[in-house]
Motif scaffolding. Structure first.
Motif, PDB file in Angstrom:
ATOM      1  N   TYR A 183       4.212  -5.268   9.221  1.00  0.00           N
ATOM      2  CA  TYR A 183       4.633  -4.210   9.660  1.00  0.00           C
ATOM      3  C   TYR A 183       5.080  -3.130   8.811  1.00  0.00           C
ATOM      4  CZ  TYR A 183       4.329  -7.377  13.703  1.00  0.00           C
ATOM      5  OH  TYR A 183       3.978  -8.369  14.644  1.00  0.00           O
ATOM      6  N   SER A 184       5.063  -3.391   7.488  1.00  0.00           N
ATOM      7  CA  SER A 184       5.525  -2.381   6.544  1.00  0.00           C
ATOM      8  C   SER A 184       4.607  -1.112   6.551  1.00  0.00           C
ATOM      9  CB  SER A 184       5.452  -3.193   5.265  1.00  0.00           C
ATOM     10  OG  SER A 184       4.185  -3.277   4.775  1.00  0.00           O
ATOM     11  N   LEU A 185       5.339   0.016   6.040  1.00  0.00           N
ATOM     12  CA  LEU A 185       4.817   1.252   5.987  1.00  0.00           C
ATOM     13  C   LEU A 185       3.987   1.392   4.721  1.00  0.00           C
ATOM     14  CD1 LEU A 185       6.994   3.419   8.109  1.00  0.00           C
ATOM     15  CD2 LEU A 185       4.970   2.178   8.884  1.00  0.00           C
ATOM     16  N   SER A 186       3.260   2.341   4.229  1.00  0.00           N
ATOM     17  CA  SER A 186       2.899   2.881   2.984  1.00  0.00           C
ATOM     18  C   SER A 186       3.893   3.096   1.896  1.00  0.00           C
ATOM     19  CB  SER A 186       1.799   3.939   3.189  1.00  0.00           C
ATOM     20  OG  SER A 186       1.569   4.280   1.748  1.00  0.00           O
ATOM     21  N   ASN A 187       3.857   2.521   0.730  1.00  0.00           N
ATOM     22  CA  ASN A 187       4.929   2.843  -0.189  1.00  0.00           C
ATOM     23  C   ASN A 187       4.524   4.175  -0.872  1.00  0.00           C
ATOM     24  OD1 ASN A 187       6.039   0.307  -0.286  1.00  0.00           O
ATOM     25  ND2 ASN A 187       4.506  -0.545  -1.509  1.00  0.00           N
ATOM     26  N   ASN A 188       3.460   4.935  -0.729  1.00  0.00           N
ATOM     27  CA  ASN A 188       3.153   6.298  -1.190  1.00  0.00           C
ATOM     28  C   ASN A 188       3.667   7.131  -0.302  1.00  0.00           C
ATOM     29  OD1 ASN A 188       1.615   8.769  -1.249  1.00  0.00           O
ATOM     30  ND2 ASN A 188       0.672   7.840  -3.038  1.00  0.00           N
TER      31      ASN A 188
END
Length: 465
Positions: free
Chosen positions: A227-232
Motif C-alpha cells: 500500500y506504499s505510494l511512489s517515492n518520486n
C-alpha cells in the motif's frame, strides 16, 4: 451542449405549462418551444423515476476504477476523498435542484443546464462555456462507456477463447451496434424502466467485484499487498490529482437539470427524494468496491478492477463463469449509462432537425431522428475504437468537465439566485467549495494531460490493448 448559439427562449415553461405533464408548443413569450424540449425532455416522471435516472448517471462502471485511484492516494486520503466527493456532490446536486425549483415557481422552468447558465450567469456563459463543456462531458462519457463495453466483451472472449484473433476495436463496434438500437428510444422519460434495471445491475456487478476481491485477497493466490505510494515526489503529487479527477468523474453527473426536467409538475421536493435513493446505492457500491479492491490488490490495482481477476498469464483467479457473469452485468449497465448520456446530444439533434408542429412519430420527425442519432453513435463508436485508453480519457473528462459542472457551478448558481448574506455560513461554505474545486480542477487537468503525455509512447490508433 454542443450548440454555441443563443438558447431558445423556448427553454423555459410558463406557469400554465408547470401545471401540465406535457409541455405545450409555446412559451409565455409567444416563442415556439423547440422540439428538443418537447420530444426528448418530457415532464411525466415521478420522484422514483428521477432516482433511477440519477443512479444510472452516477453509479456506473467507472466506479470499478476506484481501487486504482486509491493506489495513488493511499488509505487515508483515498477514503477521505471518497467521503468528501459524496458529501459535496450530494450537497451540490441538491442546491442546483433548489435553484431549478425556485425558477419553476417563478414561472421559468429551466429544462437544460445551459438554460440555467444563460439566465443566471448571462448569455455568453450559457452559450460559450457551460453548453460546450456539458456537451463534451456527456458525449465523452458516451465514448468512454462504448470503449469500456468493448473491453468487457473482449474480456469474455479471451476468457473462453485465449487464442482468439478478434481485436478490441471489433468488440467496440459490436457494442456500438447495441447502442445504435438503444439510441432510438424517443425520450429521457422512456428510459425509466431501463434505468430501474440498471440500478439492479450496478448492485449486482458491484457485489460480484467486491466478493471476487475478498476471495482473491484471502486466498493463497493473493500477491503481496503493498500500500506504499511512489517515492518520486513529482509522480506522487500528480498521481494524487489524477486520482482525484477519476473520483470526480465517478461522482459526476452533469445532467441534473435534464433529469429534473423529466419530472411531472409540481417538482418541489421530488429531486431530493431521488437523490436519497441514488446516494443510498452510491454509498453501498462505492465503498464496497474501492475498499475491497484496494485491500486485495494494493498499489497493483488496475484501471479496471476486473482486470485484477486474471493473473499475469491470463488465467482466472476466480471461476470463469463468475468473471463472465460480472462482465455481462457490467456490459448491460454500460448500455443504459451510455444511452442516458446520449440524451443531451439527442435533445440538441431533435431541436435542430425536428419540427415541433408535426407529430413526434410522424415521418417528418422519425426519419431525421433515425439518421441523426445513428450518425451520433457511429461517430462515438469510431472515436472509442480509435483511442482505446479508457483510464486517461476518464481522468481528462473529470478534470475539464465534471469538476466545474458538478462541484463549482451549483454553488455559484445558488449564491447568485438566493443571494445569502456574506456573513452567513452558507455563503462562505459555497464560496469555499467553488474556490477549492476550481483549483483542484486546474491541477487535475494538468495532471491528466501529463499522464496522457507519459502514455503517448504506447498510443496507437485502433490498438488492441
Amino acid at each position: 451542449m454542443g450548440s454555441t448559439g443563443t438558447p431558445s427562449i423556448g427553454a423555459v415553461h410558463n406557469k400554465q405549462t408547470i401545471k401540465e405533464a406535457q409541455p405545450s408548443t409555446t412559451t409565455h413569450h409567444g416563442k415556439q418551444l423547440d422540439a428538443g424540449a418537447l420530444f426528448v425532455l418530457k415532464s411525466k416522471g415521478s420522484w422514483w423515476h428521477s432516482g433511477y435516472h440519477l443512479t444510472t448517471s452516477i453509479v456506473a462502471p467507472p466506479l470499478l476504477s476506484l481501487p486504482f485511484a486509491f493506489a495513488s492516494l493511499g488509505w487515508t486520503l483515498g477514503v477521505l476523498s471518497l467521503v468528501i466527493g459524496a458529501i459535496v456532490t450530494f450537497y451540490s446536486y441538491n442546491l442546483i435542484s433548489l435553484v431549478l425549483e425556485h425558477h419553476a415557481e417563478l414561472g421559468n422552468r429551466h429544462l437544460r443546464f445551459r438554460d440555467m447558465a444563460y439566465d443566471i450567469l448571462g448569455p455568453k456563459w450559457g452559450s460559450y462555456y457551460v453548453g460546450p463543456i456539458q456537451f463534451m462531458v456527456c458525449y465523452g462519457a458516451v465514448i468512454g462507456n462504448i470503449l469500456l463495453g468493448g473491453q468487457c466483451l473482449k474480456a469474455i472472449h479471451v476468457l473462453w477463447n485465449p487464442n482468439g484473433t478478434m481485436k478490441l476495436y471489433e468488440f467496440v463496434v459490436i457494442f456500438g451496434i447495441l447502442m445504435l438500437i438503444l439510441a432510438q428510444i424517443p425520450s429521457f422519460h422512456s428510459l425509466r424502466h431501463i434505468n430501474l434495471i440498471s440500478l439492479i445491475l450496478c448492485l449486482l456487478y458491484s457485489t460480484c467485484a467486491t466478493a471476487a476481491s475478498i476471495y482473491i485477497g484471502s486466498s493463497s493466490k493473493a500477491s503481496h499487498k503493498n500500500y506504499s505510494l511512489s517515492n518520486n515526489e513529482e509522480t506522487r503529487i500528480f498521481g494524487i490529482f489524477n486520482a482525484m479527477a477519476i473520483i470526480a468523474t465517478t461522482f459526476g453527473n452533469g445532467i441534473i437539470p435534464e433529469i429534473q426536467a423529466t419530472l411531472a409538475p409540481p417538482v418541489k421536493g421530488k429531486m431530493f427524494k431521488g437523490l436519497c435513493v441514488c446516494y443510498a446505492v452510491v454509498t453501498v457500491t462505492f465503498i464496497s468496491v474501492s475498499v475491497s479492491g484496494y485491500w486485495a490488490f494494493g498499489n497493483e490495482s488496475k484501471g479496471l478492477i476486473l482486470s485484477n481477476f486474471l493473473d499475469d498469464d491470463g488465467s482466472p483467479l476466480v471461476p470463469r463463469w463468475f468473471i463472465m457473469m460480472t462482465n455481462i452485468f457490467t456490459i448491460l449497465q454500460l448500455s443504459a449509462v451510455a444511452v442516458v448520456y446520449l440524451q443531451p446530444t439527442n435533445e440538441v439533434l431533435e431541436r435542430t432537425f425536428a419540427d415541433p408542429k408535426s407529430g413526434e412519430f410522424s415521418a417528418r420527425n422519425v426519419i431525421p431522428r433515425l439518421i441523426a442519432r445513428s450518425m451520433s453513435v457511429i461517430l462515438a463508436t469510431t472515436i472509442a475504437a480509435m483511442l482505446p485508453f479508457f483510464g486517461d480519457i476518464n481522468a481528462l473528462i473529470g478534470a475539464f468537465g465534471f469538476l466545474p459542472l458538478d462541484f463549482v457551478l451549483p454553488v455559484v448558481f445558488f449564491n447568485l439566485t438566493f443571494k445569502p448574506s456574506r456573513r452567513s455560513h452558507v455563503f462562505w461554505l459555497n464560496s469555499t467549495i467553488a474556490v477549492v474545486f476550481s483549483v483542484v480542477g486546474v491541477v487535475a487537468a494538468v495532471a491528466a494531460v501529463r499522464q496522457i503525455s507519459l502514455d503517448a509512447k504506447t498510443y496507437k490508433l485502433f490498438a488492441n490493448v
